[in-house]
Design an enzyme around this catalytic site. Sequence first.
Site, mmCIF file in Angstrom:
data_model
loop_
_atom_site.group_PDB
_atom_site.id
_atom_site.type_symbol
_atom_site.label_atom_id
_atom_site.label_comp_id
_atom_site.label_asym_id
_atom_site.label_seq_id
_atom_site.Cartn_x
_atom_site.Cartn_y
_atom_site.Cartn_z
ATOM 1 N N ASP A 484 0.832 -1.207 0.000
ATOM 2 C CA ASP A 484 0.000 0.000 0.000
ATOM 3 C C ASP A 484 0.872 1.265 0.000
ATOM 4 O OD1 ASP A 484 -2.355 1.430 0.075
ATOM 5 O OD2 ASP A 484 -3.139 0.427 1.858
ATOM 6 N N ASP A 554 -10.558 2.229 -3.668
ATOM 7 C CA ASP A 554 -11.163 1.935 -2.363
ATOM 8 C C ASP A 554 -12.678 1.964 -2.454
ATOM 9 O OD1 ASP A 554 -8.888 1.437 -1.010
ATOM 10 O OD2 ASP A 554 -8.718 3.410 -0.087
#
Length: 733
Positions: A484, A554
Amino acid sequence: MPITYHEKEQLFHLQTKNTSYIFGLFNNRHPVHYYYGKRMENITNVGFFLSQENSRCGVYGIHPTEFENNLLMSGDLIPAEYPFYGNPDLKSTAFSAEYKDGSRITEAVYKSHIIYDGKPKLSGLPATYVEDDSEAQTLELTLHDDVTGLDIILCYTAYAEIDAICRSVRVENNGADKVKLTSVLSASVDFLDKDFDFISLGGTWARENQISRQPLFFGTQSTESRRGSSGHIHSPFFALARPDATERHGEVYGFSLVYSGNFICGTEVTEFDHSRAYIGINPFDFAWQLQPGETFTAPEAVLVYSDTGIGGMSRTYHKLYRTRLARGNFRDKNRPPLANNWEGTTFHFDEEKILAIAKKAKEAHAELMVLDDGWFGERNSDTTSLGDWYPNLKKLPNGIGGLAKKINDMGLLFGLWFEPEMISPVSELYKKHPDWCIHVPSRPKSLGRNQLILDLSRDEICEFVIDFLSDFLENNPISYIKWDYNRYFSEIGSVALPAEQQSEVAHRYILGLYRILETIKTRFPHVLLEGCASGGGRFDPGQMHYFDQYWNSDNSDAIDRLKIQYGTSLVMPPIMQGAHVSEAPQYPILRHTPHMTRGHVAMTGQFGFEADLSAVSDETMQEMREQVALRKKIEDVVNFGDMYRLDSPFEKDYSSIEFLSEDKSRVVLFHCCVLGHRNGPHYFVKLQDLEPDATYVCEETGVEYSGSVLCNHGVMFMHRQDFESHLYNFRKK
Ligand code: DGJ
């Protein structure tokens, strides 16, 4: 042979299967661009418009000219192959530098060239490659500036069977003094007209890769990143499409940069209605000190010409990037359906909870359990612990090794989340190394998601990242990493570099990142790597050289995902796009989408579940099993077939996508309605490129159609309910 040099005319002709790219030398010295487009064989007099005889083509005296023997000619008029600052071509420049005496003039003229089979690697940078030298040819054209001793090498690779021209630039300082490079773009192409639309991808967090299309206008137009990485907001890609070009028809030129840092994609329309297109590292906040004997390499730009519309362009990018940019053990393999706990639990879990989710994941026939953020240090929220890469034993009393073993014992692979490039100010690492972050001493350090960025322009910090990741991967049965990256850059500076090199930090960071990724990928080829940057915040071709797939957004709301995945697919193939079935409604949209629709949308990317599965009903479990089974059935076609975008969710209130296997024997048709209508119209979706005389059987309905009927008449849908979707499997009889 993809590249031919016509000695008499001093022309270079690069040919792919369907395209020609031609440039030559003006006055035996200056590289001039002549043509890029549909393939030509006979190119007699392609450069006539610039000849002395054609005196109608020339400039008025107010334009300075560098050509003493041809006063009508000026750099302002001539289509440059690679424009330098420091001559009468005062349009957007590809190259600029500052020299010892303070001057900024570069006059680089033809010195030599070589043409050879194959394609070289780009030092320290991701790039497309060949598996066999016969796949492509490369031209290296060396331009030399006598005054400074600089050699600028323009590199071109033409693939024989894929309609892509790959360009990059190498700058060698063969002079006696250091040079400050202030712009080294990867490619610039001049077109002799301006009849184009500028297509780009933009958006924001949770709304990545929305398509924008605007006519080119007089002056400059650009899309660019200045935030340290390619991002949610801008993507390192643009296309110039003829105004009448559509998904299926017309001329489109794609420009894509294989790079993950600051970039610029721009155009300039000139007073002669020519247009210049350029792409490369953003000169904004960039400079590079090149010492005598040193070389600077600009990243690769991939140019694609299509006369089969935007769809044709995308299929070329998909094929090239899937087969000759992506690498490693997983390149040609289907990926395991996974379950990820993030949206289900965020930071609030313990071993028992993760095992309960894994148990259900296994029952649903998922193959990989991924433990997301929150497993290390004191990480119970996003305010702490990045850098403290040891397990939180309160949550996971048996550590990562113990948990991974239990998950493996259930028959599942185990995957783990990291955010390796970051440091929390509240962390043991920060206490030990407060100067390890990107910052400028005595200036504020702005936080993004409560965190700072490790200074990867420094070798010792790259080593730290390589070491802790290697340690984890060597000592635990980890089969997958989610990598990430959750903030943009600000206040860019490195305490390790001298004052005159501070403008190198952003690019050095990306080089450091690529070095880390290269090491991890090479050392641990069995580990599936999924990239992520608060969703698709750094989902660019540079990442594709290292990561096997990428978390696209997301936002996993199925209806928002229609646009995000559609826009992303302009360049990125479906095999790269991570897509999960999650809970609905999702805050704050509050949209109730059917579970099957969420499944269908996720199946057009890399499939997974993202929820607290420990709590799902028996009915949902049954649907999950059906989804995994359906996904397995279609994965070869989705992952390795050709993608045709049939109906755009940006233009209609529904979306249709076709996936066609290479041998045209299998077709998957995805169709999703956004808005239903009572007693509404009929929608006929016309497929593309099937074998006209073959018979295709729809597995779900049993109906047989000819390829011609599917392509010309179409398949009928009615939109009875909002968010209703269908996924049809056709097999050639
Ligand atoms: C942002 C990612 O996009 C999410 O999927 C999740 O991994 C969180 N970070 C975790 O902090």
